[in-house]
Design an enzyme around this catalytic site. Structure first.
Site, PDB file in Angstrom:
ATOM      1  N   SER A 184       0.912  -1.145   0.104  1.00  0.00           N
ATOM      2  CA  SER A 184      -0.121  -0.085   0.124  1.00  0.00           C
ATOM      3  C   SER A 184       0.822   1.374   0.090  1.00  0.00           C
ATOM      4  O   SER A 184       0.496   2.436  -0.399  1.00  0.00           O
ATOM      5  CB  SER A 184      -0.729   0.033   1.276  1.00  0.00           C
ATOM      6  OG  SER A 184      -0.293  -0.233   2.510  1.00  0.00           O
ATOM      7  N   GLU A 388     -16.447   3.498   2.901  1.00  0.00           N
ATOM      8  CA  GLU A 388     -15.288   4.357   3.730  1.00  0.00           C
ATOM      9  C   GLU A 388     -15.025   3.242   4.942  1.00  0.00           C
ATOM     10  O   GLU A 388     -14.690   4.182   5.960  1.00  0.00           O
ATOM     11  CB  GLU A 388     -16.187   5.565   4.222  1.00  0.00           C
ATOM     12  CG  GLU A 388     -16.392   6.644   3.192  1.00  0.00           C
ATOM     13  CD  GLU A 388     -14.942   7.461   2.650  1.00  0.00           C
ATOM     14  OE1 GLU A 388     -14.867   7.308   1.473  1.00  0.00           O
ATOM     15  OE2 GLU A 388     -14.409   7.776   3.659  1.00  0.00           O
TER      16      GLU A 388
HETATM   17  C1  LIG Z   1     -22.882   1.706  -2.592  1.00  0.00           C
HETATM   18  C2  LIG Z   1     -21.220   1.611  -2.599  1.00  0.00           C
HETATM   19  C3  LIG Z   1     -20.397   2.579  -2.947  1.00  0.00           C
HETATM   20  C4  LIG Z   1     -19.158   2.610  -2.993  1.00  0.00           C
HETATM   21  N1  LIG Z   1     -18.472   3.831  -3.462  1.00  0.00           N
HETATM   22  C5  LIG Z   1     -16.938   3.577  -3.287  1.00  0.00           C
HETATM   23  C6  LIG Z   1     -16.180   4.668  -4.257  1.00  0.00           C
HETATM   24  O1  LIG Z   1     -16.682   5.431  -4.596  1.00  0.00           O
HETATM   25  N2  LIG Z   1     -14.935   4.338  -4.449  1.00  0.00           N
HETATM   26  C7  LIG Z   1     -14.357   3.143  -3.883  1.00  0.00           C
HETATM   27  O2  LIG Z   1     -13.201   3.147  -3.974  1.00  0.00           O
HETATM   28  N3  LIG Z   1     -15.161   2.308  -3.054  1.00  0.00           N
HETATM   29  C8  LIG Z   1     -16.294   2.451  -3.142  1.00  0.00           C
HETATM   30  N4  LIG Z   1     -16.951   1.587  -2.400  1.00  0.00           N
HETATM   31  C9  LIG Z   1     -16.329   0.325  -1.863  1.00  0.00           C
HETATM   32  C10 LIG Z   1     -16.419   0.055  -0.456  1.00  0.00           C
HETATM   33  O3  LIG Z   1     -15.503   0.911   0.176  1.00  0.00           O
HETATM   34  C11 LIG Z   1     -15.811  -1.332  -0.065  1.00  0.00           C
HETATM   35  O4  LIG Z   1     -17.206  -1.990  -0.304  1.00  0.00           O
HETATM   36  C12 LIG Z   1     -15.764  -1.769   1.442  1.00  0.00           C
HETATM   37  O5  LIG Z   1     -14.435  -1.085   1.617  1.00  0.00           O
HETATM   38  C13 LIG Z   1     -15.676  -3.072   1.753  1.00  0.00           C
HETATM   39  O6  LIG Z   1     -14.973  -3.812   0.800  1.00  0.00           O
HETATM   40  P1  LIG Z   1     -15.404  -5.148   0.329  1.00  0.00           P
HETATM   41  O7  LIG Z   1     -16.944  -4.769  -0.133  1.00  0.00           O
HETATM   42  O8  LIG Z   1     -14.891  -5.688  -0.583  1.00  0.00           O
HETATM   43  O9  LIG Z   1     -15.781  -6.168   1.485  1.00  0.00           O
HETATM   44  P2  LIG Z   1     -14.676  -7.157   2.188  1.00  0.00           P
HETATM   45  O10 LIG Z   1     -13.338  -6.217   2.462  1.00  0.00           O
HETATM   46  O11 LIG Z   1     -14.481  -8.203   1.494  1.00  0.00           O
HETATM   47  O12 LIG Z   1     -15.343  -7.559   3.515  1.00  0.00           O
HETATM   48  C14 LIG Z   1     -16.487  -8.451   3.813  1.00  0.00           C
HETATM   49  C15 LIG Z   1     -16.755  -8.553   5.258  1.00  0.00           C
HETATM   50  O13 LIG Z   1     -15.643  -9.191   5.901  1.00  0.00           O
HETATM   51  C16 LIG Z   1     -15.212  -8.155   7.026  1.00  0.00           C
HETATM   52  N5  LIG Z   1     -13.566  -8.076   7.205  1.00  0.00           N
HETATM   53  C17 LIG Z   1     -12.958  -7.672   6.298  1.00  0.00           C
HETATM   54  N6  LIG Z   1     -11.392  -7.713   6.817  1.00  0.00           N
HETATM   55  C18 LIG Z   1     -11.769  -7.860   7.813  1.00  0.00           C
HETATM   56  C19 LIG Z   1     -10.947  -7.878   9.303  1.00  0.00           C
HETATM   57  N7  LIG Z   1      -9.476  -7.740   8.998  1.00  0.00           N
HETATM   58  N8  LIG Z   1     -11.489  -8.092  10.408  1.00  0.00           N
HETATM   59  C20 LIG Z   1     -12.641  -8.281  10.697  1.00  0.00           C
HETATM   60  N9  LIG Z   1     -13.574  -8.234   9.614  1.00  0.00           N
HETATM   61  C21 LIG Z   1     -13.021  -7.954   8.267  1.00  0.00           C
HETATM   62  C22 LIG Z   1     -15.816  -6.798   6.529  1.00  0.00           C
HETATM   63  O14 LIG Z   1     -16.090  -5.917   7.535  1.00  0.00           O
HETATM   64  C23 LIG Z   1     -17.062  -7.185   5.843  1.00  0.00           C
HETATM   65  O15 LIG Z   1     -18.049  -7.333   6.841  1.00  0.00           O
HETATM   66  C24 LIG Z   1     -18.456   1.585  -2.495  1.00  0.00           C
HETATM   67  C25 LIG Z   1     -19.301   0.300  -1.951  1.00  0.00           C
HETATM   68  C26 LIG Z   1     -20.334   0.510  -1.995  1.00  0.00           C
HETATM   69  C27 LIG Z   1     -21.288  -0.687  -1.701  1.00  0.00           C
END
Ligand SMILES: Cc1cc2nc3c(=O)[nH]c(=O)nc-3n(C[C@H](O)[C@H](O)[C@H](O)COP(=O)(O)OP(=O)(O)OC[C@H]3O[C@@H](n4cnc5c(N)ncnc54)[C@H](O)[C@@H]3O)c2cc1C
Length: 408
Positions: A184, A388
């Site tokens: 990162s 976020e």
């Molecule tokens: C409507 C919407 C708009 C968005 N807009 C943007 C945008 O404009 N730009 C952008 O870049 N992104 C955007 N996002 C992305 C958003 O920030 C991600 O969905 C979010 O960061 C979670 O990532 P993921 O969906 O891959 O879930 P994952 O990271 O796969 O997580 C799945 C589950 O596992 C849990 N988890 C993961 N790691 C851990 C850990 N270490 N310990 C405990 N629990 C954990 C999470 O909390 C979650 O419950 C958007 C998402 C949505 C749904």
């Protein structure tokens, strides 16, 4: 504590009432329609632009409010109006902040106006960081940016996902890996100017809530941007990478302060959006409980209902206070020694989920239908604990900050 007050000053009250008027008169009446259509509400954005609510100037003014309360106050009112339309209006700000945080003055002056367009021809912008395999784990990012020195161009390849306004934006800000060995620390942000070949919209997501906000994949295939589109410029990037390599060679850094200042400062704004949605649902529920009669008396006459409303309101006010504290800390330059920004986002987003569910329950069968807005608000509220940084990630940041340990 000389001078301490939680009362808004006259200027702030004026701005709050102005935004509230727009939220009540323009956003609320349009909310159900755009939720059903699942499309970007361009006419509403245009109306906001005409009034000056959709513009960099507006956000800059709120941002520079010395109390720090300008942004949370504006967010709460807009998202009280409607979360889906609200995100369509403020989504561009996310990309603009990416440029403000890392860009040179020239980049800020060139690109931010193109993100908003003008009231007769409004535009939106997108911030693309998340990827299919890199959500919470940003270090898993795969999108690559390779420098072509001969042409002074960067070549980008990869797939971004979940991008708010992705594919329909005039300007995209894309985070990509420039040095895979640094994880990162090897990321950089790039401006993708309007109509650049190689950028296309992938799948547009059909969502549970905030359906008026466009969310889509963004595919980058041999996309070339000029060298001046690297935010901050090449010299600054090279310096930063050199420092990161030096640190990596020394065995990396210990977890000292897991709360990253930029996220701590931006998360309260999302908390404020959640407060807006929660307050909206609470108000509908309070109103309904006063007028709906069963067993010959208003349902609010039952402690079972009245106590729920008391808890809802208490939690909303507590959430707002956490948001205001973190926003004040950000504007006063206070260090987030306990991850107070993450705390505010965690508590406000969980509150919005809980309060909107209680509102559905208080409205009974009506709460379960699209005849009443709490059904939509309940769907909308679910996003706050996901984007976020999910609630789990907020807890991780808070726990790491408090303990100084690399908690997993
Ligand atoms: C409507 C919407 C708009 C968005 N807009 C943007 C945008 O404009 N730009 C952008 O870049 N992104 C955007 N996002 C992305 C958003 O920030 C991600 O969905 C979010 O960061 C979670 O990532 P993921 O969906 O891959 O879930 P994952 O990271 O796969 O997580 C799945 C589950 O596992 C849990 N988890 C993961 N790691 C851990 C850990 N270490 N310990 C405990 N629990 C954990 C999470 O909390 C979650 O419950 C958007 C998402 C949505 C749904």
């Amino acid at each position: 504590m000389d001078g301490f007050t939680l009362e808004l000053n006259d200027d702030q009250k004026q701005v709050r009432d102005w935004i509230h008027g727009f939220a009540a008169d323009v956003m609320r009446p349009a909310a159900a329609e755009w939720d059903e259509r699942e499309e970007t509400p361009w006419p509403v954005i245009q109306e906001a632009a005409k009034l000056g609510i959709y513009s960099l100037d507006f956000y800059a003014q709120q941002f520079f409010d010395p109390t720090g309360l300008g942004i949370p106050m504006a967010m709460e009112e807009l998202f009280w109006g409607d979360a889906g339309i609200g995100l369509s209006i403020v989504g561009t700000g996310l990309a603009a902040v990416g440029v403000l945080a890392n860009g040179t003055e020239e980049q800020i002056g060139t690109w931010i106006p193109q993100m908003y367009g003008d009231p007769d021809d409004v535009k939106v912008a997108a911030f693309c960081s998340s990827e299919p395999d890199a959500g919470s784990d940003v270090s898993a990012m795969r999108t690559r940016a390779v420098y072509d020195e001969a042409k002074d161009e960067w070549v980008l390849n990869g797939t971004k996902t979940w991008a708010t306004n992705g594919g329909i934006a005039n300007v995209h800000v894309v985070v990509a890996l420039v040095d895979p060995e640094l994880g990162s620390k090897g990321h950089a942000s790039f401006i993708v100017p309007p109509n650049t070949p190689g950028l296309s919209q992938g799948q547009k997501f059909k969502k549970h809530g905030i359906r008026a906000s466009h969310t889509a994949e963004v595919v980058l295939e041999n996309l070339r941007v000029p060298g001046h589109c690297l935010l901050g410029g090449k010299d600054k990037l090279d310096e930063r990478l050199a420092r990161a390599r030096e640190r990596a060679a020394k065995g990396g850094e210990r977890v000292k302060n897991a709360a990253m200042a930029t996220f701590e400062a931006s998360r309260p704004a999302v908390g404020a959006m959640a407060v807006g949605t929660a307050r909206a649902a609470y108000e509908v529920a309070l109103d309904y409980a006063r007028t709906r009669e069963q067993f010959g008396r208003p349902i609010i006459d039952n402690q079972g209902i009245a106590f729920q409303l008391a808890d809802m309101r208490t939690q909303i006010d507590a959430a707002r206070l956490l948001v205001w504290r973190a926003s004040w800390m950000a504007s006063a330059g206070k260090p987030f020694t306990s991850a107070e920004g993450s705390m505010s986002k965690l508590f406000a987003s969980e509150t919005a989920k809980k309060v909107t569910a209680q509102a559905v329950q208080i409205l009974g069968g009506n709460g379960y239908t699209r005849e009443y807005p709490v059904e939509r608000m309940h769907r909308d509220a679910a996003i706050y604990t996901i984007f976020e940084g999910t609630s789990e990630i907020q807890r991780l940041v808070i726990a790491r900050t408090l303990s100084g340990m690399p908690i997993r």
